[in-house]
Design a protein around this motif. Structure first.
Motif, PDB file in Angstrom:
ATOM      1  N   SER A  72      -1.729 -10.677  33.709  1.00  0.00           N
ATOM      2  CA  SER A  72      -0.408 -10.099  33.405  1.00  0.00           C
ATOM      3  C   SER A  72      -0.351  -8.614  33.772  1.00  0.00           C
ATOM      4  O   SER A  72       0.671  -8.123  34.259  1.00  0.00           O
ATOM      5  CB  SER A  72      -0.055 -10.288  31.929  1.00  0.00           C
TER       6      SER A  72
ATOM      7  N   TYR B 224      -0.016 -17.094  40.434  1.00  0.00           N
ATOM      8  CA  TYR B 224      -0.632 -18.415  40.561  1.00  0.00           C
ATOM      9  C   TYR B 224      -0.140 -19.192  41.783  1.00  0.00           C
ATOM     10  O   TYR B 224      -0.684 -20.252  42.101  1.00  0.00           O
ATOM     11  CB  TYR B 224      -0.453 -19.209  39.261  1.00  0.00           C
ATOM     12  N   LEU B 225       0.850 -18.668  42.477  1.00  0.00           N
ATOM     13  CA  LEU B 225       1.248 -19.261  43.765  1.00  0.00           C
ATOM     14  C   LEU B 225       0.221 -18.908  44.844  1.00  0.00           C
ATOM     15  O   LEU B 225       0.099 -19.589  45.842  1.00  0.00           O
ATOM     16  CB  LEU B 225       2.621 -18.750  44.195  1.00  0.00           C
TER      17      LEU B 225
ATOM     18  N   ASN C  97      -7.025 -18.114  39.766  1.00  0.00           N
ATOM     19  CA  ASN C  97      -7.326 -17.393  38.522  1.00  0.00           C
ATOM     20  C   ASN C  97      -7.761 -15.971  38.864  1.00  0.00           C
ATOM     21  O   ASN C  97      -7.765 -15.579  40.038  1.00  0.00           O
ATOM     22  CB  ASN C  97      -8.414 -18.129  37.727  1.00  0.00           C
TER      23      ASN C  97
ATOM     24  N   ASP D  82       4.270 -13.060  36.262  1.00  0.00           N
ATOM     25  CA  ASP D  82       2.920 -13.612  36.081  1.00  0.00           C
ATOM     26  C   ASP D  82       2.723 -14.893  36.895  1.00  0.00           C
ATOM     27  O   ASP D  82       1.697 -15.077  37.542  1.00  0.00           O
ATOM     28  CB  ASP D  82       2.651 -13.940  34.601  1.00  0.00           C
ATOM     29  N   GLY D  83       3.711 -15.755  36.859  1.00  0.00           N
ATOM     30  CA  GLY D  83       3.623 -17.049  37.550  1.00  0.00           C
ATOM     31  C   GLY D  83       3.469 -16.912  39.051  1.00  0.00           C
ATOM     32  O   GLY D  83       2.864 -17.779  39.705  1.00  0.00           O
ATOM     33  N   THR D  84       4.012 -15.829  39.607  1.00  0.00           N
ATOM     34  CA  THR D  84       3.922 -15.614  41.062  1.00  0.00           C
ATOM     35  C   THR D  84       2.465 -15.510  41.497  1.00  0.00           C
ATOM     36  O   THR D  84       2.086 -15.971  42.575  1.00  0.00           O
ATOM     37  CB  THR D  84       4.684 -14.320  41.460  1.00  0.00           C
TER      38      THR D  84
END
Length: 196
Positions: free
Chosen positions: A31, A45-46, A50, A41-43
């Protein structure tokens, strides 16, 4: 996973360097990296699985650029001793130009787990092969002693550069790293050259 050529990929890696340098790897939440990069934050993981994947990717990316710049410069240089000097000088100058990256490579990468260290060692192979090439050339053209144990000399060379940079980082970059290139080259070259 999204393409590595997308601008957000580079943005996230650059943000990760700064966040990890400021907070340490273990205190650098995804974050925080996302916030610094200006993405959700989700971006992250694209592009990455990790936090460990971010660290390995940033090392791959930065080390890849590092090796190709040094290789380009070395290819413009004729003599093995000058190639050796160029490698030392560029090693120091590239890290002194990016103190956050120097903190990450010299301190944070060392505190990682064994699997992560193995992945990082894999990335280093290209750089170490470049050192081997310079040493081989110097042995073949008579610049260096012709019976060198290339693997051992490479370890000494890399270990020396690594320790000089680590010391500079630990002393909070209070002096010029690049100014040390000439003396480091002198010491290493005089140990390698053919004295006959």
């Amino acid at each position: 996973m999204e393409s590595k050529s997308k601008p957000k990929y580079k943005l996230i890696l650059d943000a990760a360097v700064e966040v990890i340098a400021e907070n340490g790897y273990h205190h650098s939440q995804v974050s925080k990296i996302a916030k610094k990069a200006g993405v959700a934050d989700g971006t992250i993981y694209l592009y990455f699985k990790n936090k460990e994947d971010i660290l390995v990717s940033l090392f791959e990316e930065k080390m890849g650029q590092f090796v190709s710049k040094i290789k380009h410069e070395i290819d413009q240089t004729e003599q093995a001793d000058q190639k050796l000097y160029k490698l030392i000088e560029m090693h120091f100058s590239q890290l002194s130009e990016d103190p956050s990256l120097a903190i990450v490579t010299q301190l944070e990468l060392r505190q990682s787990n064994k699997d992560l260290r193995l992945k990082i060692n894999d990335v280093l192979k290209g750089y170490l092969a470049l050192m081997d090439t310079i040493l081989q050339e110097g042995m073949e053209d008579g610049t260096f002693q012709n019976q060198l144990n290339v693997k051992l000399v490479r370890q000494v060379l890399f270990g020396t550069l690594d320790e000089v940079v680590t010391n500079w980082v630990m002393k909070e970059q209070r002096y010029s790293l690049v100014d040390q290139a000439e003396e480091v080259h002198y010491l290493i070259y005089n140990g390698l050259r053919d004295h006959s």
